[in-house]
Motif scaffolding. Structure first.
Motif, PDB file in Angstrom:
ATOM      1  N   ALA A 167     -38.297 -26.650  -6.814  1.00  0.00           N
ATOM      2  CA  ALA A 167     -39.662 -26.778  -6.472  1.00  0.00           C
ATOM      3  C   ALA A 167     -40.469 -27.484  -7.354  1.00  0.00           C
ATOM      4  O   ALA A 167     -40.060 -27.756  -8.582  1.00  0.00           O
ATOM      5  CB  ALA A 167     -40.138 -25.368  -6.452  1.00  0.00           C
ATOM      6  N   ILE A 168     -41.581 -28.149  -7.084  1.00  0.00           N
ATOM      7  CA  ILE A 168     -42.348 -29.052  -7.771  1.00  0.00           C
ATOM      8  C   ILE A 168     -43.780 -28.299  -8.061  1.00  0.00           C
ATOM      9  O   ILE A 168     -44.470 -27.689  -7.240  1.00  0.00           O
ATOM     10  CB  ILE A 168     -42.767 -30.221  -7.171  1.00  0.00           C
ATOM     11  N   LEU A 169     -44.228 -28.108  -9.572  1.00  0.00           N
ATOM     12  CA  LEU A 169     -45.272 -27.421  -9.765  1.00  0.00           C
ATOM     13  C   LEU A 169     -46.238 -28.652 -10.108  1.00  0.00           C
ATOM     14  O   LEU A 169     -45.947 -29.799 -10.720  1.00  0.00           O
ATOM     15  CB  LEU A 169     -45.081 -26.760 -11.198  1.00  0.00           C
ATOM     16  N   SER A 170     -47.642 -28.409  -9.715  1.00  0.00           N
ATOM     17  CA  SER A 170     -48.643 -29.197  -9.894  1.00  0.00           C
ATOM     18  C   SER A 170     -49.909 -28.540  -9.890  1.00  0.00           C
ATOM     19  O   SER A 170     -50.060 -27.347  -9.554  1.00  0.00           O
ATOM     20  CB  SER A 170     -48.907 -30.340  -8.903  1.00  0.00           C
ATOM     21  N   LEU A 171     -51.141 -29.304 -10.268  1.00  0.00           N
ATOM     22  CA  LEU A 171     -52.273 -28.747 -10.778  1.00  0.00           C
ATOM     23  C   LEU A 171     -53.091 -29.336  -9.655  1.00  0.00           C
ATOM     24  O   LEU A 171     -53.062 -30.640  -9.663  1.00  0.00           O
ATOM     25  CB  LEU A 171     -52.686 -28.844 -12.398  1.00  0.00           C
TER      26      LEU A 171
ATOM     27  N   VAL B 185     -50.125 -25.193  -7.950  1.00  0.00           N
ATOM     28  CA  VAL B 185     -49.468 -25.270  -6.662  1.00  0.00           C
ATOM     29  C   VAL B 185     -48.134 -25.425  -6.839  1.00  0.00           C
ATOM     30  O   VAL B 185     -47.558 -26.297  -7.658  1.00  0.00           O
ATOM     31  CB  VAL B 185     -50.161 -26.544  -5.848  1.00  0.00           C
ATOM     32  N   VAL B 186     -47.256 -24.577  -6.001  1.00  0.00           N
ATOM     33  CA  VAL B 186     -45.872 -24.909  -6.076  1.00  0.00           C
ATOM     34  C   VAL B 186     -45.426 -25.383  -4.700  1.00  0.00           C
ATOM     35  O   VAL B 186     -45.861 -24.580  -3.681  1.00  0.00           O
ATOM     36  CB  VAL B 186     -45.174 -23.456  -6.248  1.00  0.00           C
ATOM     37  N   THR B 187     -44.796 -26.145  -4.814  1.00  0.00           N
ATOM     38  CA  THR B 187     -44.234 -27.133  -3.543  1.00  0.00           C
ATOM     39  C   THR B 187     -42.803 -26.766  -3.612  1.00  0.00           C
ATOM     40  O   THR B 187     -42.157 -27.438  -4.216  1.00  0.00           O
ATOM     41  CB  THR B 187     -44.673 -28.554  -3.348  1.00  0.00           C
ATOM     42  N   TYR B 188     -42.318 -26.275  -2.280  1.00  0.00           N
ATOM     43  CA  TYR B 188     -40.959 -25.953  -2.120  1.00  0.00           C
ATOM     44  C   TYR B 188     -40.144 -27.101  -1.327  1.00  0.00           C
ATOM     45  O   TYR B 188     -40.997 -27.773  -0.691  1.00  0.00           O
ATOM     46  CB  TYR B 188     -40.645 -24.772  -1.437  1.00  0.00           C
TER      47      TYR B 188
ATOM     48  N   GLU C 171     -46.143 -24.484   0.554  1.00  0.00           N
ATOM     49  CA  GLU C 171     -46.870 -24.468  -0.652  1.00  0.00           C
ATOM     50  C   GLU C 171     -47.468 -23.156  -0.900  1.00  0.00           C
ATOM     51  O   GLU C 171     -47.683 -22.318   0.082  1.00  0.00           O
ATOM     52  CB  GLU C 171     -48.197 -25.331  -0.630  1.00  0.00           C
ATOM     53  N   ALA C 172     -47.436 -22.752  -2.157  1.00  0.00           N
ATOM     54  CA  ALA C 172     -47.793 -21.496  -2.680  1.00  0.00           C
ATOM     55  C   ALA C 172     -48.916 -22.089  -3.814  1.00  0.00           C
ATOM     56  O   ALA C 172     -48.490 -22.604  -4.508  1.00  0.00           O
ATOM     57  CB  ALA C 172     -46.857 -20.378  -3.337  1.00  0.00           C
ATOM     58  N   ILE C 173     -50.064 -21.448  -3.447  1.00  0.00           N
ATOM     59  CA  ILE C 173     -51.314 -22.056  -4.367  1.00  0.00           C
ATOM     60  C   ILE C 173     -51.649 -20.482  -5.172  1.00  0.00           C
ATOM     61  O   ILE C 173     -51.859 -19.405  -4.491  1.00  0.00           O
ATOM     62  CB  ILE C 173     -52.634 -22.416  -3.641  1.00  0.00           C
TER      63      ILE C 173
END
Length: 47
Positions: A24-28, A34-37, A42-44
């Protein structure tokens, strides 16, 4: 470890390694986490 680096390992060791999976990729985004699987879902989260 990059996939190209695996070619430098002996065959017997390559057979023992677990299969690599996409993480998963974590971003702001603004002030939200934001977690992008791998399936692009996405989970915000607020914090």
């Amino acid at each position: 470890m990059q996939p190209t680096e695996l070619k430098k390992l002996p065959d017997w060791l390559l057979e023992q390694l677990p299969q690599m999976t996409e993480r998963a990729i974590l971003s702001l985004r603004d002030t939200k986490l934001v977690v992008t699987y791998p399936d692009r879902m996405e989970a915000i989260h607020e914090s």
